[in-house]
Design a protein around this motif. Sequence first.
Motif, PDB file in Angstrom:
ATOM      1  N   GLU A   1      -9.046   2.147  -0.221  1.00  0.00           N
ATOM      2  CA  GLU A   1      -8.537   0.786  -0.412  1.00  0.00           C
ATOM      3  C   GLU A   1      -7.979   0.213   0.890  1.00  0.00           C
ATOM      4  O   GLU A   1      -8.200  -0.965   1.199  1.00  0.00           O
ATOM      5  CB  GLU A   1      -7.455   0.782  -1.489  1.00  0.00           C
ATOM      6  CG  GLU A   1      -7.958   1.032  -2.900  1.00  0.00           C
ATOM      7  CD  GLU A   1      -8.217   2.497  -3.200  1.00  0.00           C
ATOM      8  OE1 GLU A   1      -8.732   2.807  -4.280  1.00  0.00           O
ATOM      9  OE2 GLU A   1      -7.896   3.335  -2.335  1.00  0.00           O
TER      10      GLU A   1
ATOM     11  N   MET B   1      -8.232  -2.826  -6.452  1.00  0.00           N
ATOM     12  CA  MET B   1      -8.496  -1.385  -6.531  1.00  0.00           C
ATOM     13  C   MET B   1      -7.226  -0.564  -6.315  1.00  0.00           C
ATOM     14  O   MET B   1      -7.021   0.461  -6.956  1.00  0.00           O
ATOM     15  CB  MET B   1      -9.552  -0.991  -5.505  1.00  0.00           C
ATOM     16  CG  MET B   1     -10.948  -1.529  -5.784  1.00  0.00           C
ATOM     17  SD  MET B   1     -12.099  -1.174  -4.433  1.00  0.00           S
ATOM     18  CE  MET B   1     -12.083   0.621  -4.441  1.00  0.00           C
ATOM     19  N   ALA B   2      -6.364  -1.036  -5.406  1.00  0.00           N
ATOM     20  CA  ALA B   2      -5.135  -0.300  -5.129  1.00  0.00           C
ATOM     21  C   ALA B   2      -4.143  -0.380  -6.282  1.00  0.00           C
ATOM     22  O   ALA B   2      -3.206   0.429  -6.352  1.00  0.00           O
ATOM     23  CB  ALA B   2      -4.478  -0.842  -3.856  1.00  0.00           C
ATOM     24  N   SER B   3      -4.346  -1.316  -7.194  1.00  0.00           N
ATOM     25  CA  SER B   3      -3.434  -1.473  -8.333  1.00  0.00           C
ATOM     26  C   SER B   3      -3.963  -0.837  -9.606  1.00  0.00           C
ATOM     27  O   SER B   3      -3.253  -0.791 -10.610  1.00  0.00           O
ATOM     28  CB  SER B   3      -3.178  -2.968  -8.592  1.00  0.00           C
ATOM     29  OG  SER B   3      -2.628  -3.591  -7.459  1.00  0.00           O
ATOM     30  N   ARG B   4      -5.216  -0.364  -9.588  1.00  0.00           N
ATOM     31  CA  ARG B   4      -5.822   0.119 -10.828  1.00  0.00           C
ATOM     32  C   ARG B   4      -5.152   1.408 -11.290  1.00  0.00           C
ATOM     33  O   ARG B   4      -4.673   2.194 -10.480  1.00  0.00           O
ATOM     34  CB  ARG B   4      -7.320   0.342 -10.658  1.00  0.00           C
ATOM     35  CG  ARG B   4      -7.694   1.590  -9.873  1.00  0.00           C
ATOM     36  CD  ARG B   4      -9.179   1.600  -9.521  1.00  0.00           C
ATOM     37  NE  ARG B   4      -9.617   2.873  -9.015  1.00  0.00           N
ATOM     38  CZ  ARG B   4      -9.428   3.281  -7.767  1.00  0.00           C
ATOM     39  NH1 ARG B   4      -8.788   2.505  -6.913  1.00  0.00           N
ATOM     40  NH2 ARG B   4      -9.868   4.466  -7.373  1.00  0.00           N
TER      41      ARG B   4
ATOM     42  N   SER C   1      -9.865  -4.951  -2.524  1.00  0.00           N
ATOM     43  CA  SER C   1      -9.069  -3.769  -2.177  1.00  0.00           C
ATOM     44  C   SER C   1      -7.688  -3.825  -2.829  1.00  0.00           C
ATOM     45  O   SER C   1      -7.141  -2.800  -3.235  1.00  0.00           O
ATOM     46  CB  SER C   1      -8.924  -3.660  -0.656  1.00  0.00           C
ATOM     47  OG  SER C   1      -8.172  -4.745  -0.131  1.00  0.00           O
TER      48      SER C   1
ATOM     49  N   PHE D   1      -9.415  -3.042   2.951  1.00  0.00           N
ATOM     50  CA  PHE D   1      -8.501  -4.132   3.281  1.00  0.00           C
ATOM     51  C   PHE D   1      -8.572  -4.468   4.772  1.00  0.00           C
ATOM     52  O   PHE D   1      -8.661  -5.646   5.152  1.00  0.00           O
ATOM     53  CB  PHE D   1      -7.076  -3.745   2.883  1.00  0.00           C
ATOM     54  CG  PHE D   1      -6.048  -4.791   3.199  1.00  0.00           C
ATOM     55  CD1 PHE D   1      -5.847  -5.854   2.337  1.00  0.00           C
ATOM     56  CD2 PHE D   1      -5.285  -4.708   4.357  1.00  0.00           C
ATOM     57  CE1 PHE D   1      -4.894  -6.826   2.618  1.00  0.00           C
ATOM     58  CE2 PHE D   1      -4.335  -5.676   4.645  1.00  0.00           C
ATOM     59  CZ  PHE D   1      -4.141  -6.736   3.778  1.00  0.00           C
TER      60      PHE D   1
ATOM     61  N   PHE E   1       0.820  -1.213   0.000  1.00  0.00           N
ATOM     62  CA  PHE E   1       0.000   0.000   0.000  1.00  0.00           C
ATOM     63  C   PHE E   1       0.854   1.263   0.000  1.00  0.00           C
ATOM     64  O   PHE E   1       0.465   2.277  -0.586  1.00  0.00           O
ATOM     65  CB  PHE E   1      -0.954  -0.013   1.195  1.00  0.00           C
ATOM     66  CG  PHE E   1      -2.147  -0.901   1.000  1.00  0.00           C
ATOM     67  CD1 PHE E   1      -3.174  -0.530   0.144  1.00  0.00           C
ATOM     68  CD2 PHE E   1      -2.243  -2.119   1.650  1.00  0.00           C
ATOM     69  CE1 PHE E   1      -4.279  -1.341  -0.049  1.00  0.00           C
ATOM     70  CE2 PHE E   1      -3.345  -2.946   1.469  1.00  0.00           C
ATOM     71  CZ  PHE E   1      -4.363  -2.564   0.618  1.00  0.00           C
TER      72      PHE E   1
ATOM     73  N   ARG F   1       1.772   1.909  -3.509  1.00  0.00           N
ATOM     74  CA  ARG F   1       0.598   2.357  -4.276  1.00  0.00           C
ATOM     75  C   ARG F   1       0.219   3.787  -3.916  1.00  0.00           C
ATOM     76  O   ARG F   1      -0.242   4.550  -4.773  1.00  0.00           O
ATOM     77  CB  ARG F   1      -0.589   1.435  -4.008  1.00  0.00           C
ATOM     78  CG  ARG F   1      -0.759   0.302  -5.019  1.00  0.00           C
ATOM     79  CD  ARG F   1       0.434  -0.564  -5.090  1.00  0.00           C
ATOM     80  NE  ARG F   1       0.366  -1.539  -6.170  1.00  0.00           N
ATOM     81  CZ  ARG F   1       1.314  -2.398  -6.444  1.00  0.00           C
ATOM     82  NH1 ARG F   1       2.427  -2.419  -5.730  1.00  0.00           N
ATOM     83  NH2 ARG F   1       1.192  -3.258  -7.438  1.00  0.00           N
TER      84      ARG F   1
ATOM     85  N   SER G   1      -3.525   4.335  -5.175  1.00  0.00           N
ATOM     86  CA  SER G   1      -4.268   3.925  -3.986  1.00  0.00           C
ATOM     87  C   SER G   1      -4.539   5.111  -3.083  1.00  0.00           C
ATOM     88  O   SER G   1      -3.814   6.112  -3.111  1.00  0.00           O
ATOM     89  CB  SER G   1      -3.476   2.847  -3.220  1.00  0.00           C
ATOM     90  OG  SER G   1      -4.152   2.474  -2.033  1.00  0.00           O
TER      91      SER G   1
END
Length: 503
Positions: free
Chosen positions: A331, A369-372, A366, A335, A318, A321, A327
């Motif tokens: 997110e 989403m944190a990698s998008r 999560s 998590f 995280f 990110r 992120s």
Amino acid sequence: MRIILPLLFTGALLTLFPAALGLAEQDAVVQDEVKAELRRRAVMIPLQEDINPLSGALLQRKFETAVESGVEVVIFDINSPGGFTYVTFELMDMVLDAKDVETVAFIEKDAISGAALFSLACDRIIMLPDARMGDAGEIVMGADGAFRYTEAKSRSVLAQKVRDTAAATNRPIALAEKMTDKDMVVFKAINKDDGTIRYFSDKEWVAFEEQEKWIKGRPVREAGKEMFFTANGRRATELGMANQTVNSREELADVLNVAEPIPVLERSWVDTLVFVLNSGFVTFLLIAIGLIALVVEFSAPGLGIGGLTSVLCFGLFFWSRFLGGTSGWLEVTLFVIGILFIGAEVFVIPGFGVAGVGGIVLLLGSLVMASRRFALPQGGADFTGLGADVLTVAGAFVAFLIALVLLAHYIGEIPGLGRLTLKPAVTIDGFPTRDVSDEMLVPGWQRVAVGDVGATVSPLRPSGRVEIEDYTIDVVTEGEFVESGTKVKVIGKQGARVIVRAV
């Protein structure tokens, strides 16, 4: 006497000449020092890669650092093929909103697509004569894998953004828009009264109400039909898209009146670490190892090596990110809630049901989403990126399940992890027996059996410690709190977890 006087005069001149020469040299040195003191402070920030959320976040952080340092000029050393449209818009707004510094786009090779639009937002554009800028048409990858022109709605937003930016930086609006629109044609027009030169698009000319005041010229050769405007440094300067050309960085410093050498904000070790941690393989390892360590931690009460390893892996995930711009706190919150749901399922709620499934969904969701790399998928490329992120997280989860199966079979043979498994009791003629010499080596939770009764030596909320016979073990209740000194009975065992209930 007539000979002596000229000789004396000549000697005096020869004596004074070196002194005068020395004074001249000193004056030149002083003037150079004064000029150096009058030069402005500048810093250079490289943009030598594609524009994506990660590179964009790092560039924004570098720019903030430069502004906070008090420099007067920020130079972007640009050689980029462009990238994500929404990231480009964010970077354009960043430099357009900067009021305390002069921003300069220095193009030595190529500023294509989003990089050209970012250059357009800077106060000045300075190029090498053969450098190129332009070709900013927005394209997306379709379901068939082929790239194509975006929808009219998306192109309209892009065109308006470019027109507004060109107007704000005093550059030809029609030529700027032509970088994004291959269908329009741009030509030069001259005002009949004052000789002012202006560039019009064919669409703009049709709606122009003062056509009679202008002499319409020929189309600009770089802005014809079925092409995106692209020009080298010489031509861009001639057309007013760039301010001027230079042949070297030394000449750039003279043109901008900044001190030499221009310091460069190179990528730091933190930036490099963020790039490495955001790579697909490292992301896969962080998630897989973090999940395995989490299960190891859930298998034994208290914070141990499993918990610390899990915190380290997901903390690095995280953190990278956050710095990479993909992120936020949403997110992280999802998590943590997922972890709490799984913990409640393991320690409080018997069986495995809605809380456990919901926790896993929140945890994995999560991580995706944190990698998008986008807010919402809008085209084939976005869906492809989303698929890659989902595949990375899903692959790590599958690797975690495989590792879990292997651990279940071989954990007893791994040094340091054997205590997490319950070894079968040794029996003689069907009756259990104990080897007193080995008993002291067996953890207390392995020596306790369902039905044993003991007393709490600490409050159970819902975990704590219980004394049974002559040893103390860590236990948990079914959810209720039990005060210290209360008799409890062992009602179940799940691996290293001993479940008790007040008698």
